[in-house]
Design a protein around this motif. Structure first.
Motif, mmCIF file in Angstrom:
data_model
loop_
_atom_site.group_PDB
_atom_site.id
_atom_site.type_symbol
_atom_site.label_atom_id
_atom_site.label_comp_id
_atom_site.label_asym_id
_atom_site.label_seq_id
_atom_site.Cartn_x
_atom_site.Cartn_y
_atom_site.Cartn_z
ATOM 1 N N ILE A 119 10.518 4.181 11.241
ATOM 2 C CA ILE A 119 9.849 5.424 10.889
ATOM 3 C C ILE A 119 9.838 6.429 12.024
ATOM 4 N N ARG A 120 10.268 6.035 13.216
ATOM 5 C CA ARG A 120 10.242 6.981 14.335
ATOM 6 C C ARG A 120 11.009 8.260 14.025
ATOM 7 N N ILE A 140 6.585 9.320 4.131
ATOM 8 C CA ILE A 140 6.059 8.604 5.296
ATOM 9 C C ILE A 140 5.042 9.464 6.027
ATOM 10 N N GLN A 141 5.356 10.723 6.223
ATOM 11 C CA GLN A 141 4.432 11.612 6.933
ATOM 12 C C GLN A 141 3.119 11.751 6.194
ATOM 13 N N ARG A 142 3.179 11.919 4.880
ATOM 14 C CA ARG A 142 1.950 12.070 4.099
ATOM 15 C C ARG A 142 1.140 10.780 4.103
ATOM 16 N N TRP A 143 1.814 9.640 4.009
ATOM 17 C CA TRP A 143 1.110 8.355 3.997
ATOM 18 C C TRP A 143 0.459 8.081 5.351
ATOM 19 N N SER A 192 -4.729 11.144 19.967
ATOM 20 C CA SER A 192 -4.422 9.748 20.279
ATOM 21 C C SER A 192 -3.600 9.121 19.169
ATOM 22 N N PHE A 193 -3.883 9.485 17.900
ATOM 23 C CA PHE A 193 -3.074 8.956 16.813
ATOM 24 C C PHE A 193 -1.653 9.507 16.888
ATOM 25 N N GLY A 194 -1.533 10.796 17.145
ATOM 26 C CA GLY A 194 -0.205 11.409 17.210
ATOM 27 C C GLY A 194 0.667 10.758 18.255
ATOM 28 N N ARG A 216 0.838 -1.205 0.000
ATOM 29 C CA ARG A 216 0.000 0.000 0.000
ATOM 30 C C ARG A 216 0.870 1.252 0.000
ATOM 31 N N PHE A 217 1.927 1.248 0.807
ATOM 32 C CA PHE A 217 2.824 2.397 0.860
ATOM 33 C C PHE A 217 3.502 2.611 -0.500
#
Length: 103
Positions: A91-92, A58-61, A79-81, A37-38
């Motif tokens: 990805i951290r 990564i940020q946009r996805w 909560s997602f953040g 998907r990515f």
């Protein structure tokens, strides 16, 4: 410093990663689905030959995935953040620059 990659590099790295996981005995089916998907997302937004700023991709996805999830779930973006910063080491640094190197 911005890491710039190409789609072919990402595809090659993804395949190597999946081969490694499977060689270690992990079927990694859901992970492979998410990686695909990515890669489709990157292809749609940057194309086959364009240079890709990895952190931005990564940020946009992840941001798009968060928006989709948030529209279906009764949770807040906060909560997602907070959960985005607890994901794996790969990805951290891109998602949470202040957390680079933390576990």
């Amino acid at each position: 410093m911005t890491t710039i990659v190409t789609l072919s590099e990402l595809e090659r790295d993804a395949e190597s990663f999946l081969q490694f996981k499977r060689a270690m005995g992990h079927p990694y089916k859901r992970g492979a689905f998410e990686i695909d998907r990515f890669l489709r997302f990157v292809r749609q937004h940057w194309g086959e030959e364009d240079p890709i700023p990895l952190a931005e991709a990564i940020q946009r996805w992840v941001g798009g995935a968060a928006a989709a999830r948030l529209s279906r779930l009764p949770t807040s973006s906060a909560s997602f953040g907070s959960s985005a910063c607890s994901v794996g080491d790969a990805i951290r640094p891109a998602m949470c620059p202040g957390m680079a190197g933390r576990r």
